[in-house]
Design a protein around this motif. Structure first.
Motif, PDB file in Angstrom:
ATOM      1  N   UNK A 281       0.823  -1.204   0.000  1.00  0.00           N
ATOM      2  CA  UNK A 281       0.000   0.000   0.000  1.00  0.00           C
ATOM      3  C   UNK A 281       0.861   1.259   0.000  1.00  0.00           C
ATOM      4  N   UNK A 282       0.857   1.962  -1.119  1.00  0.00           N
ATOM      5  CA  UNK A 282       1.505   3.272  -1.203  1.00  0.00           C
ATOM      6  C   UNK A 282       0.452   4.325  -0.886  1.00  0.00           C
ATOM      7  N   UNK A 283       0.016   4.338   0.376  1.00  0.00           N
ATOM      8  CA  UNK A 283      -1.035   5.242   0.833  1.00  0.00           C
ATOM      9  C   UNK A 283      -0.639   5.790   2.201  1.00  0.00           C
ATOM     10  N   UNK A 284      -1.338   6.829   2.645  1.00  0.00           N
ATOM     11  CA  UNK A 284      -1.062   7.392   3.962  1.00  0.00           C
ATOM     12  C   UNK A 284      -1.500   6.412   5.048  1.00  0.00           C
ATOM     13  N   UNK A 285      -0.947   6.590   6.227  1.00  0.00           N
ATOM     14  CA  UNK A 285      -1.285   5.698   7.345  1.00  0.00           C
ATOM     15  C   UNK A 285      -2.757   5.809   7.743  1.00  0.00           C
ATOM     16  N   UNK A 286      -3.318   7.026   7.917  1.00  0.00           N
ATOM     17  CA  UNK A 286      -4.737   7.088   8.252  1.00  0.00           C
ATOM     18  C   UNK A 286      -5.630   6.477   7.176  1.00  0.00           C
ATOM     19  N   UNK A 287      -5.208   6.550   5.905  1.00  0.00           N
ATOM     20  CA  UNK A 287      -6.008   5.939   4.842  1.00  0.00           C
ATOM     21  C   UNK A 287      -5.953   4.419   4.914  1.00  0.00           C
ATOM     22  N   UNK A 288      -4.846   3.878   5.417  1.00  0.00           N
ATOM     23  CA  UNK A 288      -4.687   2.427   5.468  1.00  0.00           C
ATOM     24  C   UNK A 288      -5.342   1.838   6.713  1.00  0.00           C
ATOM     25  N   UNK A 289      -4.960   2.337   7.887  1.00  0.00           N
ATOM     26  CA  UNK A 289      -5.442   1.769   9.144  1.00  0.00           C
ATOM     27  C   UNK A 289      -6.792   2.371   9.520  1.00  0.00           C
ATOM     28  N   UNK A 290      -7.801   1.564   9.524  1.00  0.00           N
ATOM     29  CA  UNK A 290      -9.141   2.045   9.824  1.00  0.00           C
ATOM     30  C   UNK A 290      -9.846   2.609   8.618  1.00  0.00           C
ATOM     31  N   UNK A 292      -8.741   1.626   4.564  1.00  0.00           N
ATOM     32  CA  UNK A 292      -8.707   0.468   3.671  1.00  0.00           C
ATOM     33  C   UNK A 292      -8.783  -0.838   4.454  1.00  0.00           C
ATOM     34  N   UNK A 293      -8.183  -0.866   5.641  1.00  0.00           N
ATOM     35  CA  UNK A 293      -8.270  -2.036   6.506  1.00  0.00           C
ATOM     36  C   UNK A 293      -9.313  -1.761   7.581  1.00  0.00           C
ATOM     37  N   UNK A 294     -10.273  -2.638   7.711  1.00  0.00           N
ATOM     38  CA  UNK A 294     -11.342  -2.439   8.687  1.00  0.00           C
ATOM     39  C   UNK A 294     -10.780  -2.432  10.104  1.00  0.00           C
ATOM     40  N   UNK A 295     -11.320  -1.605  10.996  1.00  0.00           N
ATOM     41  CA  UNK A 295     -10.812  -1.531  12.369  1.00  0.00           C
ATOM     42  C   UNK A 295     -10.772  -2.878  13.078  1.00  0.00           C
ATOM     43  N   UNK A 296     -11.732  -3.732  12.795  1.00  0.00           N
ATOM     44  CA  UNK A 296     -11.764  -5.025  13.489  1.00  0.00           C
ATOM     45  C   UNK A 296     -10.614  -5.949  13.082  1.00  0.00           C
ATOM     46  N   UNK A 297      -9.903  -5.600  12.002  1.00  0.00           N
ATOM     47  CA  UNK A 297      -8.758  -6.396  11.565  1.00  0.00           C
ATOM     48  C   UNK A 297      -7.436  -5.851  12.096  1.00  0.00           C
ATOM     49  N   UNK A 298      -7.509  -4.877  12.990  1.00  0.00           N
ATOM     50  CA  UNK A 298      -6.300  -4.238  13.519  1.00  0.00           C
ATOM     51  C   UNK A 298      -6.272  -4.318  15.037  1.00  0.00           C
ATOM     52  N   UNK A 299      -5.072  -4.378  15.627  1.00  0.00           N
ATOM     53  CA  UNK A 299      -4.979  -4.334  17.091  1.00  0.00           C
ATOM     54  C   UNK A 299      -5.489  -3.004  17.631  1.00  0.00           C
ATOM     55  N   UNK A 300      -6.098  -3.063  18.806  1.00  0.00           N
ATOM     56  CA  UNK A 300      -6.621  -1.836  19.413  1.00  0.00           C
ATOM     57  C   UNK A 300      -5.520  -0.805  19.624  1.00  0.00           C
ATOM     58  N   UNK A 301      -4.293  -1.264  19.936  1.00  0.00           N
ATOM     59  CA  UNK A 301      -3.213  -0.327  20.208  1.00  0.00           C
ATOM     60  C   UNK A 301      -2.839   0.478  18.979  1.00  0.00           C
TER      61      UNK A 301
END
Length: 539
Positions: A281-290, A292-301
């Motif tokens: 992913x050549x995208x910004x971090x906020x665009x990727x985490x939460x 493009x990637x759904x929040x439920x697929x990421x650690x809460x931290x």
């Protein structure tokens, strides 16, 4: 099914795709905009016959990058051009500090401010020359750059390493005061520090200003002949020659995750594009985490840390078609590709303080580009294709000037701010405004519309301040291209080593994906041995 899907055809995405294709992977690149390049594009939208770079223009990091050097883009049509001087910083009284690829020319310029300052510059350059290979090795490889850092530490151990480390973490105001008696050397360092969002009083701004100055001293600030998009065209030509597919006008809406592994992407048009081995992913971090990637697929931290993520300054840019050369008060500025416009280090501090307080600067420090001076193909003979950009707050809470700019950046505010930038140029080049044939204004929302990675006009993928670098970039505990989702890699300027056109984040992501694939085919003992040996990341 492609082995890898790359989201975004900016320079990092294209570098990543090229390296995967070099390794024999089948690759598909998806780009939201109608053309590739991200922030490396040009057009003729200001006036007929005038080529204008939409975003980035000068490329010292590209010239220094071993990643791009290894790709031999000259074999794919890329040619570089240089202005007679790299950079100039004029003052209102007519004096001017000049950075030139000839260190003797730079030194002579600084001696004009204070005798002995030329020798001081030569001492700083000697340090750079001594450690340059290891510094660049540490800069352009994944974090932690164990091999390069170990070599550097070994060489520094007997050569005043602690003193050098202290110098590089200094605020640039303090570094300049310690190294130079006059203003010239201080101006070069401080102006270069503000190529990022580092105020003269920020820790580490001295090291960044020194790095950018020395890159200019060694490699210049070159430009692609014909426009910045020529660099993109070379990357695309190389990529397609290796059988990869590039699709523009294809916005990726989500990364498809199954069993905590990225298995493909879904486009805004509803197409599911599977990825057999990896998604980059050549995208910004906020665009990727939460996003493009759904929040439920990421650690809460990760989601909690993301709320502390800090952008770099917002950017406001003006492009001009000029009927003649810029009438600089200081003749030394005429031959520089890049000109820094602020009347001393105090004015740089004032500018950065106004942004920190949420106020639109009244005397905006501007980076001014003389593109025809650097590359005569950019406009008709006797004219100049030029631009300037400055920074403004993301959250405007007031106007330090008298026009009452609110940060809405509607048509009226865009013109008011463009006039303010022109007045700043006029301070150092009386008669400049009379030469303007046409201009184009790119406010922060305009930049974001042209490239979604430039959120609010931030051009470096996040602040360059120390608290968001190295192991803290993009969020604490990372510093590498791997993400919490297996098979998904961060390949943008949001990852170490950050902003600038050098391809390192894309290369690091591609190498991480290739290494992961190789490890998957090894026995447990072989994997342990490979991990022990991977530290240099020179694959």
């Amino acid at each position: 099914m492609p082995d890898a899907v790359v989201i975004g055809a900016g320079p990092n995405g294209l570098v990543a795709a090229n390296l995967l294709a070099d390794a024999g992977w089948s690759v598909r690149v998806l780009e939201e905009q109608p053309e590739p390049g991200g922030a490396v594009r040009h057009d003729s939208g200001v006036a007929p016959g005038f080529v204008s770079d939409l975003f980035s223009s000068f490329y010292p990091l590209a010239a220094a990058s071993p990643v791009l050097a290894a790709m031999r883009l000259e074999d794919h049509g890329l040619r570089w051009a240089h202005a007679p001087h790299v950079l100039a910083h004029p003052l209102g009284d007519g004096r001017c500090a000049v950075l030139d690829r000839d260190v003797a020319v730079t030194a002579a310029s600084l001696d004009a401010f204070a005798p002995g300052d030329g020798a001081a510059w030569e001492r700083l350059h000697a340090v750079w020359d001594r450690y340059r290979a290891d510094i660049l090795g540490a800069l352009f490889t994944p974090f932690p750059p164990v091999r390069a850092a170990a070599r550097l530490a070994l060489r520094l151990r007997g050569g005043g390493g602690l003193r050098l480390a202290r110098t590089l973490v200094l605020p640039v105001r303090r570094m300049g005061a310690e190294e130079f008696r006059g203003e010239g050397g201080r101006l070069l360092l401080a102006g270069n520090a503000l190529h990022a969002d580092l105020a003269p009083e920020a820790a580490g701004s001295g090291g960044f200003g020194w790095l950018m100055s020395m890159l200019g001293q060694t490699y210049g600030f070159p430009v692609p002949v014909g426009g910045s998009g020529a660099l993109t065209a070379a990357l695309v030509h190389r990529l397609r020659a290796r059988g990869a597919t590039l699709s523009c006008g294809e916005r990726v809406e989500s990364v498809v995750v199954r069993d905590r592994r990225a298995v493909g992407v879904r486009t805004a048009g509803g197409e599911l594009v599977p990825a057999h081995r990896a998604v980059l992913a050549d995208v910004s971090v906020p665009a990727l985490y939460g996003g493009l990637v759904a929040p439920e697929d990421l650690p809460d931290q990760v989601l909690a840390d993301l709320r502390r993520f800090q952008w770099d300054f917002a950017t406001f840019k003006v492009d001009w078609a000029l009927d003649g050369p810029v009438p600089w008060r200081s003749a030394d500025a005429a031959g520089a590709g890049t000109v820094h416009l602020a009347d001393g280090v105090d004015e740089l501090t004032r500018f950065a303080a106004q942004i920190a307080m949420g106020r639109v600067p009244d005397r905006p420090f501007s980076l001014f580009g003389q593109m025809t001076t650097a590359d005569p193909t950019r406009s008709p003979r006797g004219t100049e294709s030029a631009w300037a950009y400055t920074h403004v707050p993301h959250d405007v809470r007031g106007d330090a000037g008298e026009e009452g700019i609110t940060g809405s950046w509607d048509a009226g505010e865009r013109e008011l701010m463009a006039d303010r930038v022109e007045r700043q140029v006029e301070r150092f080049a009386p008669g400049f405004r009379a030469l303007v044939r046409a201009r184009r204004v790119l406010a922060p929302p305009t930049l974001q519309n042209l490239d979604a990675n430039l959120t609010g006009g931030a051009i470096n993928g996040g602040t360059a301040a120390l608290h968001q670098q190295l192991v803290f970039r993009p969020v604490p505990g990372t510093g590498r291209p791997e993400t919490p989702v297996a098979g998904l890699y961060l390949a943008s300027a949001a990852a170490h080593p950050g902003g600038g056109v050098h391809g390192a984040p894309g290369a690091n992501a591609a190498r991480a994906a290739l290494r992961r694939h190789r490890l998957a085919g090894l026995t447990r003992a072989q994997r342990a041995l490979a991990r022990r040996d991977r530290t240099g990341d020179r694959r």
